[in-house]
Scaffold this active site. Structure first.
Site, PDB file in Angstrom:
ATOM      1  NE  ARG A 237     -13.573   9.781   7.276  1.00 56.95           N
ATOM      2  CZ  ARG A 237     -14.164   9.468   6.121  1.00 56.95           C
ATOM      3  NH1 ARG A 237     -13.473   8.852   5.174  1.00 56.95           N
ATOM      4  NH2 ARG A 237     -15.417   9.790   5.903  1.00 56.95           N
ATOM      5  CD  GLU A 266      -8.257  13.731   4.528  1.00 58.70           C
ATOM      6  OE1 GLU A 266      -9.287  14.144   3.966  1.00 58.70           O
ATOM      7  OE2 GLU A 266      -8.042  12.545   4.777  1.00 58.70           O
ATOM      8  CG  HIS A 284     -10.656  11.960   1.401  1.00 60.39           C
ATOM      9  ND1 HIS A 284     -10.810  12.203   2.744  1.00 60.39           N
ATOM     10  CD2 HIS A 284     -11.603  11.027   1.093  1.00 60.39           C
ATOM     11  CE1 HIS A 284     -11.794  11.466   3.236  1.00 60.39           C
ATOM     12  NE2 HIS A 284     -12.297  10.741   2.234  1.00 60.39           N
TER      13      HIS A 284
END
Ligand code: DGY
Length: 324
Positions: A237, A266, A284
């Site tokens: 993360r 993000e 991601h």
């Protein structure tokens, strides 16, 4: 009467069909206007929520008076306020195991991509710069035989370590809260303190879940402990790393490069990372293969169905709320 399921991110027609068998399914649709407004309007009717990528806690769920379960289509559950879920008796489920190997593949592709500069040299080739053999300025670094450092040797960390040890003859070192004696035997892996590991590894791969204990685990001090020739890989993360400190370290050569799949904010739309040649930036996609996303969707549906039909779900994150 059927219970109601509300999807809080896009679900596929196949997922919807599986759910519609037992439940009334509400799916906010961007074609019908603001999806947040549709979500909030449907929330008081929902017994179950399914999806990924939405922060859910007191502020978002106060109006969800019927809510019994949230089924996250992800292994990580840092988006959910677990204390609030426990206070309300809302069950939370996730999708472990099914994404381990795909996420490890992606982690390893970041190691390879950073070391051999594949994205950078792809752009260079396509820009028409290839007039003669490349010289030292464009040489990469070897991966085979190097030292792989894993921060957080869980299932995904172990799967990356196996790739490094068995496929690339790497030495494996790791840091974390507990010793993994079976992996030490299997892979010759050795445990280190985080500081020692940072100083020894050629590739530092971050695979810890985000928690209060791991937030900003890697900052300027930790980056300075790494070798100038080393690479930082983050598939966990974004907030585990102090991103401003990382950008500085990439700009001033404190470390050689970074392979990133996750970010503090993000999507990554406006960041110096986007123009740094020694940062390999992915959107991601750790688990984003067709096969794995399907397996995750099915696992999340299984969990949701079980909880709403009164059976203990397989992947219950907060078993203390389960009264069944
Ligand atoms: C996960 O499953 O946690 C992935 O990172 C997607 O959020």
């Amino acid at each position: 009467m059927k219970k109601t399921v509300l999807a809080f991110s896009r679900i596929t027609p196949a997922m919807a069909e599986r759910l519609q068998h037992d439940f009334t399914v509400i799916m906010p649709d961007p074609k019908r206007g603001d999806v947040n407004a549709q979500f909030n309007e449907a929330l008081p009717h929902a017994h179950g929520l399914i999806g990924v990528g939405r922060k859910l806690g007191r502020a978002q769920l106060e109006g969800a008076g019927k809510l019994e379960v949230v089924s996250s289509v992800s292994v990580g559950y840092d988006n959910y306020d677990l204390d609030y879920f426990n206070e309300r008796g809302i069950a939370l489920t996730n999708t472990p195991d099914v994404l381990t190997e795909s996420t490890a593949d992606l982690g390893f592709s970041l190691i390879m991509g950073c070391a051999r500069r594949t994205a950078e040299l792809d752009a260079w080739t396509k820009a028409g710069h290839w007039q003669a053999s490349v010289g030292p300025a464009l040489f990469g670094s070897d991966v085979h035989g190097k030292t792989l450092g894993i921060v957080g040797m869980g299932n995904i960390g172990a799967a990356i370590a196996r790739r490094g040890r068995l496929g690339f003859n790497m030495s494996v070192i790791y840091s974390g809260n507990s010793r993994k004696t079976a992996l030490e035997q299997e892979l010759g892996a050795q445990m280190r303190s985080l500081e020692q590991m940072l100083g020894e590894a050629d590739f530092v791969c971050i695979v810890v879940p985000l928690s209060d204990a791991t937030r900003q685990l890697i900052g300027a001090r930790e980056l300075k402990l790494m070798k100038p020739s080393a690479f930082l890989i983050n598939i966990a993360r974004g907030p585990v790393v102090d991103e401003a400190a990382l950008i500085q370290a990439l700009q001033d050569g404190t470390i050689r490069g970074a392979g990133l799949d996750v970010y503090e904010k993000e999507p990554l739309t406006d960041s110096p990372l986007l123009s740094l040649p020694n940062a390999l930036t992915l959107p991601h996609i750790g688990s984003a293969t067709a096969e794995t996303r399907e397996a995750m969707a099915n696992r999340a549906i299984d969990n949701l169905r079980a909880a709403l039909l009164g059976e203990r779900p397989r992947d219950l994150v907060n078993p203390q709320v389960w009264k069944g």
